[in-house]
Design an enzyme around this catalytic site. Sequence first.
Site, PDB file in Angstrom:
ATOM      1  N   GLU A  35      10.551  -5.082  -3.572  1.00  0.00           N
ATOM      2  CA  GLU A  35       9.104  -5.231  -3.342  1.00  0.00           C
ATOM      3  C   GLU A  35       8.690  -6.622  -3.765  1.00  0.00           C
ATOM      4  OE1 GLU A  35       6.384  -2.979  -2.462  1.00  0.00           O
ATOM      5  OE2 GLU A  35       7.829  -1.423  -1.913  1.00  0.00           O
TER       6      GLU A  35
ATOM      7  N   ASN B 258      -1.587  -3.370   0.003  1.00  0.00           N
ATOM      8  CA  ASN B 258      -0.210  -2.867  -0.063  1.00  0.00           C
ATOM      9  C   ASN B 258       0.120  -2.019   1.182  1.00  0.00           C
ATOM     10  OD1 ASN B 258       1.482  -0.450  -2.238  1.00  0.00           O
ATOM     11  ND2 ASN B 258       2.350  -2.065  -1.016  1.00  0.00           N
TER      12      ASN B 258
ATOM     13  N   GLU C 181      -7.831   4.152   2.642  1.00  0.00           N
ATOM     14  CA  GLU C 181      -6.558   4.745   3.054  1.00  0.00           C
ATOM     15  C   GLU C 181      -6.779   5.492   4.364  1.00  0.00           C
ATOM     16  OE1 GLU C 181      -3.207   4.926   2.030  1.00  0.00           O
ATOM     17  OE2 GLU C 181      -3.114   6.226   3.794  1.00  0.00           O
TER      18      GLU C 181
ATOM     19  N   GLN D  66       5.771   5.991  -3.994  1.00  0.00           N
ATOM     20  CA  GLN D  66       6.950   5.120  -4.083  1.00  0.00           C
ATOM     21  C   GLN D  66       8.190   5.947  -4.405  1.00  0.00           C
ATOM     22  OE1 GLN D  66       7.425   2.131  -3.256  1.00  0.00           O
ATOM     23  NE2 GLN D  66       5.574   0.912  -3.551  1.00  0.00           N
TER      24      GLN D  66
ATOM     25  N   CYS E 218       6.952  -4.369   1.043  1.00  0.00           N
ATOM     26  CA  CYS E 218       8.330  -3.897   0.856  1.00  0.00           C
ATOM     27  C   CYS E 218       9.226  -4.523   1.923  1.00  0.00           C
ATOM     28  CB  CYS E 218       8.392  -2.378   0.944  1.00  0.00           C
ATOM     29  SG  CYS E 218       7.879  -1.748   2.533  1.00  0.00           S
TER      30      CYS E 218
END
Length: 418
Positions: free
Chosen positions: A411, A340, A290, A240, A368
């Site tokens: 966010e 996310n 991921e 971030q 976001c």
Amino acid sequence: MCEINTIMEPLTDHNKYRILEDIITPLGRLPYEKQLILKRNLVRDHVELLTKKKCKHSRILPITPSPVLDHYRNKDEFNVHMGKDGDPKTFGFFTGNLGNNSVFAVSPTHLRNVKPEHKQVLQVFEDFVRKSPLPPCYLLNDGGYWRQILIRSNLKGDIMAVVVVHPRNRSSEEINEEKEQLIQHFKDNNIQIHSLYYHLSEHVKSTEKNSKLTLIHGEPYIYEDFLHSKFRISPLSFFQINVKAAEVLHEELLQLAEFKNTNTLLDLCCGIGTFSISFAKYVRNSVGVEQSMSSLNDALANCSINNVHNCFFTLGKLEERLSSVYSSLENVHELVVVLNPGRSGVHPRVIQLLLDYPLVNKLFYISCKPDNVSTARNVTSLLGTGKKKIKPFKLKAFKPVDLFPHTLHYEMIMHFER
Ligand SMILES: C[S@@+](CC[C@H](N)C(=O)[O-])C[C@H]1O[C@@H](n2cnc3c(N)ncnc32)[C@H](O)[C@@H]1O
């Protein structure tokens, strides 16, 4: 790949910095309290868009402010193009209009969200490139060399820079000489670079998969202290950009999630593992998924750095890996999912897999870009597919957190249960 900021007003050498401020930090001239009021209204609009006006406003929690307002960006990408003063080797953000061929690079000198250290590194790098006999590369086939500099840093001030060039058919001797001269140039200008990389890339978007990244000076990683842990960050891993506000986001999520030590956390799109590792002491265990190898390797390293033994990570695209992740779960009583993704949400198959799995009953979707069409589609699908056999989710709350002061972005944590 770089975004072009389209403008209406003609760009001149006099108005270029003001125009760039208006584009990148459009709220920057308002007091922060006013920015938050404006964002509160924006959040309402986005919630109406996401829920097709079916959600009660009472479910929208107040936006949490960022603890830092200025110089918060820990990562910037500056690309080369023609400057408005006519210098063909100008690095900055692209501004102008592609339609009438009037794109210019404008330096970030006046942007209040960019760190002074990043501006300084950029300035020294640009001086070097301007003196170099090698030409800039605007388009892949224009024969140029210099393309981009990516600058990131931690709160301590360690700098990591990745210089992106197009190798063409230049010999490795010529490229090595350029590298040596650049290292020397930073030294001569008293710029300490903690990690300096060279990225030879022949692709529009330079990624870890399509081109070679080489450490040419210093250490391979920078590290950030985040909440109560320490995180390793590789040059192309996600982290971030506003660290202190990201800590607030994690704390807000922790409050909403009310983790129990019997919970298994599914950390989907886990990056370098900040959610899994920060919450490790509150849950029984966690599994992160991921797609980026670099981020996943950082996540694994971050577990050992922090002596965390109950987090597991797996590499792959969610739409391909999630079923096998479900099969690998043992003795799970209560799953808590944190999803996310990037600004364009996830593949519809991921949403279907979440809806189909009966143990997924509590889910936090963090976005976001909640007004993005794909994110809206993801949310609509979670709220009901029309299929009788599948129990849809209900939205319990929206918790916005301001990670990007002076901009129109924030966010959004969306809390779903069923
Ligand atoms: C917004 S970042 C969030 C990372 C992490 N949760 C954090 O807060 O630092 C999104 C991450 O999702 C990963 N990602 C995007 N699409 C994915 C997919 N389809 N499958 C797995 N990972 C994905 C990206 O590589 C990136 O690391």
